[in-house]
Design a protein around this motif. Structure first.
Motif, mmCIF file in Angstrom:
data_model
loop_
_atom_site.group_PDB
_atom_site.id
_atom_site.type_symbol
_atom_site.label_atom_id
_atom_site.label_comp_id
_atom_site.label_asym_id
_atom_site.label_seq_id
_atom_site.Cartn_x
_atom_site.Cartn_y
_atom_site.Cartn_z
ATOM 1 N N SER A 11 0.844 -1.204 0.000
ATOM 2 C CA SER A 11 0.000 0.000 0.000
ATOM 3 C C SER A 11 0.875 1.248 0.000
ATOM 4 C CB SER A 11 -0.944 -0.028 1.213
ATOM 5 O OG SER A 11 -0.769 1.103 2.040
ATOM 6 N N THR A 12 0.515 2.192 -0.865
ATOM 7 C CA THR A 12 1.317 3.416 -0.994
ATOM 8 C C THR A 12 1.375 4.196 0.326
ATOM 9 O OG1 THR A 12 -0.679 4.400 -1.910
ATOM 10 C CG2 THR A 12 1.047 3.794 -3.478
ATOM 11 N N CYS A 13 0.240 4.252 1.020
ATOM 12 C CA CYS A 13 0.210 5.060 2.253
ATOM 13 C C CYS A 13 1.021 4.394 3.362
ATOM 14 C CB CYS A 13 -1.226 5.314 2.685
ATOM 15 S SG CYS A 13 -2.177 6.143 1.400
ATOM 16 N N ARG A 16 4.595 5.079 2.609
ATOM 17 C CA ARG A 16 5.022 6.445 2.965
ATOM 18 C C ARG A 16 5.500 6.457 4.419
ATOM 19 N NH1 ARG A 16 0.726 9.020 1.359
ATOM 20 N NH2 ARG A 16 1.544 9.507 -0.696
ATOM 21 N N GLY A 52 -11.262 3.492 9.022
ATOM 22 C CA GLY A 52 -11.097 2.153 8.474
ATOM 23 C C GLY A 52 -10.146 2.063 7.304
ATOM 24 N N VAL A 53 -9.060 2.825 7.355
ATOM 25 C CA VAL A 53 -8.031 2.729 6.308
ATOM 26 C C VAL A 53 -6.647 2.617 6.951
ATOM 27 C CG1 VAL A 53 -9.261 3.846 4.387
ATOM 28 C CG2 VAL A 53 -8.025 5.264 6.032
ATOM 29 N N ILE A 54 -5.735 1.999 6.199
ATOM 30 C CA ILE A 54 -4.352 1.858 6.667
ATOM 31 C C ILE A 54 -3.527 3.002 6.079
ATOM 32 C CG2 ILE A 54 -4.423 -0.630 7.025
ATOM 33 C CD1 ILE A 54 -3.118 -0.908 4.196
ATOM 34 N N PRO A 55 -2.437 3.377 6.734
ATOM 35 C CA PRO A 55 -1.810 2.780 7.918
ATOM 36 C C PRO A 55 -2.255 3.466 9.217
ATOM 37 C CG PRO A 55 -0.319 4.418 6.999
ATOM 38 C CD PRO A 55 -1.558 4.423 6.130
ATOM 39 N N GLU A 66 -3.445 8.754 8.993
ATOM 40 C CA GLU A 66 -3.039 9.689 7.935
ATOM 41 C C GLU A 66 -1.509 9.622 7.816
ATOM 42 O OE1 GLU A 66 -4.602 11.231 5.616
ATOM 43 O OE2 GLU A 66 -6.611 10.825 6.312
ATOM 44 N N SER A 67 -1.057 9.018 6.708
ATOM 45 C CA SER A 67 0.373 8.727 6.562
ATOM 46 C C SER A 67 1.264 9.971 6.681
ATOM 47 C CB SER A 67 0.622 8.019 5.229
ATOM 48 O OG SER A 67 0.152 8.807 4.146
ATOM 49 N N ARG A 68 0.797 11.099 6.143
ATOM 50 C CA ARG A 68 1.644 12.303 6.216
ATOM 51 C C ARG A 68 1.743 12.811 7.652
ATOM 52 N NH1 ARG A 68 -1.456 11.965 1.842
ATOM 53 N NH2 ARG A 68 -0.451 12.106 -0.208
HETATM 54 C C1 GS8 Z 1 -5.319 7.483 2.972
HETATM 55 C C2 GS8 Z 1 -5.400 6.084 3.567
HETATM 56 C C3 GS8 Z 1 -5.924 5.084 2.546
HETATM 57 O O1 GS8 Z 1 -6.719 5.401 1.650
HETATM 58 C C4 GS8 Z 1 -3.325 8.319 4.319
HETATM 59 O O2 GS8 Z 1 -3.040 7.525 5.226
HETATM 60 O O3 GS8 Z 1 -2.475 8.983 3.732
HETATM 61 N N1 GS8 Z 1 -4.984 9.823 3.372
HETATM 62 C C5 GS8 Z 1 -4.818 8.512 3.950
HETATM 63 N N2 GS8 Z 1 -5.446 3.825 2.677
HETATM 64 C C6 GS8 Z 1 -5.812 2.811 1.713
HETATM 65 C C7 GS8 Z 1 -4.599 2.107 1.270
HETATM 66 S S1 GS8 Z 1 -3.483 3.304 0.469
HETATM 67 O O4 GS8 Z 1 -2.492 2.449 -0.277
HETATM 68 C C8 GS8 Z 1 -6.780 1.817 2.359
HETATM 69 O O5 GS8 Z 1 -6.719 1.530 3.530
HETATM 70 N N3 GS8 Z 1 -7.663 1.274 1.515
HETATM 71 C C9 GS8 Z 1 -8.589 0.266 1.928
HETATM 72 C C10 GS8 Z 1 -10.000 0.723 1.859
HETATM 73 O O6 GS8 Z 1 -10.275 1.893 1.551
HETATM 74 O O7 GS8 Z 1 -10.870 -0.120 2.120
#
Ligand code: GS8
Length: 216
Positions: A11-13, A16, A52-55, A66-68
């Motif tokens: 995952s790109t984030c 990062r 509900g998103v990584i990381p 929020e990766s940044r």
């Molecule tokens: C975005 C996180 C995100 O979209 C950040 O951390 O910078 N602005 C936030 N994560 C994605 C993977 S990015 O490779 C994620 O968790 N996707 C799974 C989903 O949306 O279900």
């Protein structure tokens, strides 16, 4: 171990955040999150990041998402360890790091992310890339990189003559872009190309690249 990063290296984030942790030479545990079974939408993970998103970076009792923002925290907390990512001893240089961190987030990322989404993420879900979306995004990215080209003609890195968080935050999306035929948008701009070759040869970022296993 105090620091835990929840995510997956492709995952790109997540990548990062890994970039900052590696540049700092920190000891941390990478805790895999199984996206294919929706582990990131389960209560246990939502308690760490309600979106509900990584990381997520867990530092004992606090969860950062929020990766940044994770990178900002890591750069400040460990300012005297590893690479100085924010130039904390020079307020003007630190200010310029802030400028280019925002440029990445507000201008570069919106241009590049549709390319990566179409070419790498859609196929993961069994969907076909829409090449008209890719072409439009490549054109938009080219215009952004025209500004970078002029800037990097007089500045070795984005915030000055030093590598910083501003450069690092560009790494994951650009790394995936460079494996596509659209790498020409970078390679056709000599100063952007030289900047990319410089930052992508850093040991910490090579280590990040090794984990970014998705291919087109
Ligand atoms: C975005 C996180 C995100 O979209 C950040 O951390 O910078 N602005 C936030 N994560 C994605 C993977 S990015 O490779 C994620 O968790 N996707 C799974 C989903 O949306 O279900």
């Amino acid at each position: 171990m105090a620091l835990k990063l929840y995510g997956v290296p492709f995952s790109t984030c997540t990548s990062r955040a890994l970039g900052a942790l590696y540049e700092k030479g920190l000891d941390f545990e990478l805790v895999p999150v199984n996206l294919s079974v929706g582990e990131h939408k389960q209560p246990e993970f939502l308690a760490k990041n309600p979106f509900g998103v990584i990381p997520v970076l867990e530092d004992e009792d606090v969860n950062f998402f929020e990766s940044r923002a994770i990178n900002h925290y890591v750069a400040h907390k460990y300012k005297d360890q590893g690479t100085d990512l924010i130039r904390h001893k020079n307020i003007k240089e630190a200010g310029l790091v802030g400028v280019w961190v925002e440029v990445e987030s507000q201008t570069f990322n919106p241009a590049i992310s549709p390319i990566i989404y179409q070419l790498y993420v859609k196929p993961l879900h069994g969907e076909t890339a829409d090449h008209s979306v890719v072409e439009a995004a490549v054109e938009k990215l080219g215009k952004v990189l025209d500004v970078y080209e002029a800037h990097l003609a007089t500045s070795k890195y984005l915030a000055g003559d030093f590598f910083s968080l501003a450069d690092l935050n560009h790494f994951p999306y650009t790394n995936y872009l460079m494996k596509t035929p659209h790498a020409t948008v970078v390679n056709s701009r000599p100063h952007v190309k030289a900047w990319w070759e410089d930052i992508s040869s850093r040991p910490a970022l090579k280590k990040v690249a090794d984990g970014m296993k998705l291919s087109v």
